[in-house]
Design an enzyme around this catalytic site. Structure first.
Site, PDB file in Angstrom:
ATOM      1  N   HIS A  12       0.794  -1.237   0.000  1.00 55.86           N
ATOM      2  CA  HIS A  12       0.000   0.000   0.000  1.00 55.86           C
ATOM      3  C   HIS A  12       0.824   1.283   0.000  1.00 55.86           C
ATOM      4  O   HIS A  12       0.272   2.366  -0.166  1.00 55.86           O
ATOM      5  CB  HIS A  12      -0.952   0.040   1.206  1.00 55.86           C
ATOM      6  CG  HIS A  12      -0.278   0.400   2.509  1.00 55.86           C
ATOM      7  ND1 HIS A  12       0.371  -0.508   3.277  1.00 55.86           N
ATOM      8  CD2 HIS A  12      -0.140   1.589   3.140  1.00 55.86           C
ATOM      9  CE1 HIS A  12       0.870   0.093   4.338  1.00 55.86           C
ATOM     10  NE2 HIS A  12       0.588   1.369   4.281  1.00 55.86           N
TER      11      HIS A  12
HETATM   12  C1  UD1 Z   1      -2.100   6.009   5.258  1.00 60.52           C
HETATM   13  C2  UD1 Z   1      -0.846   6.564   5.915  1.00 60.52           C
HETATM   14  C3  UD1 Z   1       0.233   5.497   5.940  1.00 60.52           C
HETATM   15  C4  UD1 Z   1      -0.268   4.229   6.569  1.00 60.52           C
HETATM   16  C5  UD1 Z   1      -1.575   3.778   5.925  1.00 60.52           C
HETATM   17  C6  UD1 Z   1      -2.143   2.623   6.698  1.00 60.52           C
HETATM   18  C7  UD1 Z   1      -0.457   8.976   5.600  1.00 60.52           C
HETATM   19  C8  UD1 Z   1       0.299   9.995   4.826  1.00 60.52           C
HETATM   20  N1  UD1 Z   1      -0.322   7.712   5.161  1.00 60.52           N
HETATM   21  O1  UD1 Z   1      -1.783   5.699   3.925  1.00 60.52           O
HETATM   22  O2  UD1 Z   1       1.340   5.962   6.690  1.00 60.52           O
HETATM   23  O3  UD1 Z   1       0.697   3.220   6.411  1.00 60.52           O
HETATM   24  O4  UD1 Z   1      -2.521   4.856   5.963  1.00 60.52           O
HETATM   25  O5  UD1 Z   1      -3.032   1.882   5.936  1.00 60.52           O
HETATM   26  O6  UD1 Z   1      -1.133   9.293   6.545  1.00 60.52           O
HETATM   27  N2  UD1 Z   1      -8.890   4.857   0.533  1.00 60.52           N
HETATM   28  C9  UD1 Z   1     -10.117   4.267   0.375  1.00 60.52           C
HETATM   29  N3  UD1 Z   1     -10.832   3.972   1.499  1.00 60.52           N
HETATM   30  C10 UD1 Z   1     -10.379   4.215   2.756  1.00 60.52           C
HETATM   31  C11 UD1 Z   1      -9.128   4.832   2.899  1.00 60.52           C
HETATM   32  C12 UD1 Z   1      -8.398   5.136   1.780  1.00 60.52           C
HETATM   33  O7  UD1 Z   1     -10.563   4.008  -0.731  1.00 60.52           O
HETATM   34  O8  UD1 Z   1     -11.077   3.900   3.735  1.00 60.52           O
HETATM   35  C13 UD1 Z   1      -8.083   5.156  -0.690  1.00 60.52           C
HETATM   36  C14 UD1 Z   1      -8.392   6.524  -1.275  1.00 60.52           C
HETATM   37  O9  UD1 Z   1      -8.308   6.427  -2.657  1.00 60.52           O
HETATM   38  C15 UD1 Z   1      -7.244   7.360  -0.751  1.00 60.52           C
HETATM   39  C16 UD1 Z   1      -6.103   6.366  -0.725  1.00 60.52           C
HETATM   40  O10 UD1 Z   1      -6.708   5.130  -0.354  1.00 60.52           O
HETATM   41  O11 UD1 Z   1      -6.963   8.474  -1.559  1.00 60.52           O
HETATM   42  C17 UD1 Z   1      -5.016   6.711   0.245  1.00 60.52           C
HETATM   43  O12 UD1 Z   1      -5.538   6.899   1.577  1.00 60.52           O
HETATM   44  P1  UD1 Z   1      -4.730   7.782   2.645  1.00 60.52           P
HETATM   45  O13 UD1 Z   1      -5.382   7.669   3.954  1.00 60.52           O
HETATM   46  O14 UD1 Z   1      -4.480   9.136   2.104  1.00 60.52           O
HETATM   47  O15 UD1 Z   1      -3.312   7.109   2.677  1.00 60.52           O
HETATM   48  P2  UD1 Z   1      -2.927   5.579   2.843  1.00 60.52           P
HETATM   49  O16 UD1 Z   1      -2.241   5.139   1.599  1.00 60.52           O
HETATM   50  O17 UD1 Z   1      -4.071   4.806   3.346  1.00 60.52           O
HETATM   51  N1  UDP Z   2      -4.144  -5.363   8.667  1.00 63.06           N
HETATM   52  C1  UDP Z   2      -5.451  -5.871   8.769  1.00 63.06           C
HETATM   53  N2  UDP Z   2      -6.070  -6.263   7.611  1.00 63.06           N
HETATM   54  C2  UDP Z   2      -5.469  -6.194   6.390  1.00 63.06           C
HETATM   55  C3  UDP Z   2      -4.148  -5.674   6.310  1.00 63.06           C
HETATM   56  C4  UDP Z   2      -3.523  -5.251   7.482  1.00 63.06           C
HETATM   57  O1  UDP Z   2      -6.003  -5.965   9.850  1.00 63.06           O
HETATM   58  O2  UDP Z   2      -6.095  -6.569   5.394  1.00 63.06           O
HETATM   59  C5  UDP Z   2      -3.477  -4.922   9.912  1.00 63.06           C
HETATM   60  C6  UDP Z   2      -2.127  -5.546  10.145  1.00 63.06           C
HETATM   61  O3  UDP Z   2      -2.276  -6.796  10.805  1.00 63.06           O
HETATM   62  C7  UDP Z   2      -1.426  -4.499  10.989  1.00 63.06           C
HETATM   63  C8  UDP Z   2      -1.991  -3.198  10.450  1.00 63.06           C
HETATM   64  O4  UDP Z   2      -3.198  -3.544   9.766  1.00 63.06           O
HETATM   65  O5  UDP Z   2      -1.775  -4.626  12.344  1.00 63.06           O
HETATM   66  C9  UDP Z   2      -1.022  -2.573   9.501  1.00 63.06           C
HETATM   67  O6  UDP Z   2      -1.648  -1.538   8.831  1.00 63.06           O
HETATM   68  P1  UDP Z   2      -1.164  -1.006   7.421  1.00 63.06           P
HETATM   69  O7  UDP Z   2      -0.393  -2.034   6.715  1.00 63.06           O
HETATM   70  O8  UDP Z   2      -2.366  -0.462   6.744  1.00 63.06           O
HETATM   71  O9  UDP Z   2      -0.274   0.262   7.802  1.00 63.06           O
HETATM   72  P2  UDP Z   2       1.221   0.488   8.334  1.00 63.06           P
HETATM   73  O10 UDP Z   2       1.460  -0.409   9.475  1.00 63.06           O
HETATM   74  O11 UDP Z   2       2.137   0.274   7.185  1.00 63.06           O
HETATM   75  O12 UDP Z   2       1.218   1.929   8.707  1.00 63.06           O
END
Ligand code: UD1
Ligand code: UDP
Length: 379
Positions: free
Chosen positions: A219
């Site tokens: 991601h």
């Molecule tokens: C964010 C965090 C990242 C973290 C990740 C965990 C920042 C800058 N990044 O990244 O550090 O590792 O969350 O998962 O804060 N979207 C959906 N539905 C949702 C959420 C997101 O469709 O419920 C899609 C949207 O297109 C959105 C994109 O995901 O634009 C990115 O979401 P965003 O929260 O901006 O960043 P993440 O990549 O999720």
């Molecule tokens: N996770 C989850 N379901 C998924 C993928 C991840 O519950 O389909 C959990 C995972 O076990 C961990 C957390 O989400 O506890 C990690 O989140 P993510 O990878 O979104 O973000 P990051 O840790 O890189 O910020």
């Protein structure tokens, strides 16, 4: 009774907050009152709501419903919403997790109105300021009063940046206290793994056998948004899938970006590869069971890297560097970046020689309780 405002927003923060909420409920319910604010950064039910139901976390009192957007736009809306809530409640502290835009917003809103910031997962550094998370971490750490680092490396990073480990309070943003205290995610993995074995049907639902598949997640923005990187990763996964089943519970960001950045030919290859199973994000109990049952994990997630280690699984890291350097130094994980050959070679090396040495790096499973007791003592 002391009052804290907890900010959550992204999936991993909801999971991390479960550990502290549990510690408050079990040990400090007469001393610590928690007000939970969800920024709405993640909003799909499988990225947010599912965790509240399953992990028994109190529902947030507020949801700012900020949603997705450009960094500035998203962060600005969060700062505004959090500031209003802090002014209303005047808590003794704000509690922030990790390194997302929700973390940064909480740090800015609270520190400007002199509410002490508690940062859980402090001190982690990738030394790569192109990562939005690196900026968020540094800004949050440098406005915090209590900084809880899960690893010794994180704690040493703070010392290198000029923090001192004062023995005695009072502590403030100008005289902060730093700790090396273990990882609240490790607390969670210990707590939920038995429950996952009892309750999750993720193995049967995906037709998997114990140690008979590889689990992957992707991601990170520099993987999803760059065609050459995402293509190289999927090329490697397709090659591995010639021999192994790979289960990919995919973040919505990656689902969307795949359609934009991958070629039609690549999308067709992925679709017709029966060993490469792409599914929607799964619940935490499902994820824990899958991690515990996989033979190897391939990921660019921070949390999933650590959970690989907690469950003693080899991990291929799809990033040029990691903040969790201990797991690489121990030989349990390999940095593969988005390089097809490195991913394939590392997969073969780990298949031939799986790591066996998983020293305790992330504490004793009681980090959350310790954090609550320090908040009560010092704020
Ligand atoms: C964010 C965090 C990242 C973290 C990740 C965990 C920042 C800058 N990044 O990244 O550090 O590792 O969350 O998962 O804060 N979207 C959906 N539905 C949702 C959420 C997101 O469709 O419920 C899609 C949207 O297109 C959105 C994109 O995901 O634009 C990115 O979401 P965003 O929260 O901006 O960043 P993440 O990549 O999720
Ligand atoms: N996770 C989850 N379901 C998924 C993928 C991840 O519950 O389909 C959990 C995972 O076990 C961990 C957390 O989400 O506890 C990690 O989140 P993510 O990878 O979104 O973000 P990051 O840790 O890189 O910020």
């Amino acid at each position: 009774m002391k009052k804290i405002v907890t900010i959550i927003g992204a999936r991993p923060q909801i999971i991390k907050a479960a550990a502290i909420s549990r510690a408050i409920k079990n040990h400090y319910s007469t001393e610590l009152q928690e007000i939970i604010v969800h920024t709405g950064q993640h909003y799909d039910s499988n990225m947010s709501e599912v965790f509240f139901e399953e992990l028994n976390i109190p529902k947030p009192q507020y949801n700012l419903n900020v949603g997705s957007g450009k960094h500035g736009e998203q962060t600005a809306k969060m700062i505004k919403g959090i500031e209003e809530i802090l002014l209303t409640y005047q808590p003794d502290a704000i509690v922030l997790y990790g390194d997302t835009n929700s973390t940064l917003s909480g740090a800015i809103a609270a520190s400007k109105i002199h509410i002490p910031v508690v940062h859980i997962e402090a001190g982690l550094r990738s030394f790569n300021k192109k990562m939005p998370e690196e900026i968020n971490r540094i800004m949050c750490d440098h406005s915090s009063t209590l900084l809880f680092s899960p690893t010794l490396t994180g704690y040493n990073n703070l010392l290198r940046e000029g923090f001192q480990d004062f023995a005695e309070g009072p502590f403030s943003a100008d005289r902060p206290k730093i700790y090396h205290c273990g990882d609240v995610m490790f607390d969670n993995s210990l707590y939920f793994s038995q429950l996952a074995r009892e309750k999750s049907s993720a193995m049967a639902a995906n037709n998997l056998t114990k140690n008979g598949f590889i689990l992957g997640t992707i991601h990170r923005d520099n993987n999803t948004d760059q065609p050459e990187r995402l293509t190289a990763i999927f090329n490697a996964l397709l090659k591995i899938a010639e021999q192994e089943v790979i289960l990919l519970p995919l973040h919505p960001r990656t689902h969307k970006k795949m359609q934009e950045v991958l070629s039609a030919h690549m999308l067709e290859a992925i679709q017709s590869c029966s060993n490469l199973k792409i599914i929607n994000p799964v619940s935490f109990l499902d994820m824990v069971l899958l991690e515990d049952s996989a033979k190897m994990i391939i990921t660019d997630s921070g949390g999933v890297q650590k959970e690989s280690y907690f469950f003693r699984k080899p991990c291929l890291i799809l990033r040029p560097e990691t903040e969790w350097v201990e797991i690489v130094e121990s030989g349990a994980a390999k940095i593969c970046d988005a390089d097809e050959n490195t991913i394939l070679n590392s997969y073969h090396e780990f298949t031939a020689h799986p790591p066996r040495d998983f020293k305790p790096i992330f504490g004793d499973g009681k980090a959350s309780q310790f954090i609550c007791s320090e908040i009560l003592k010092h704020l």
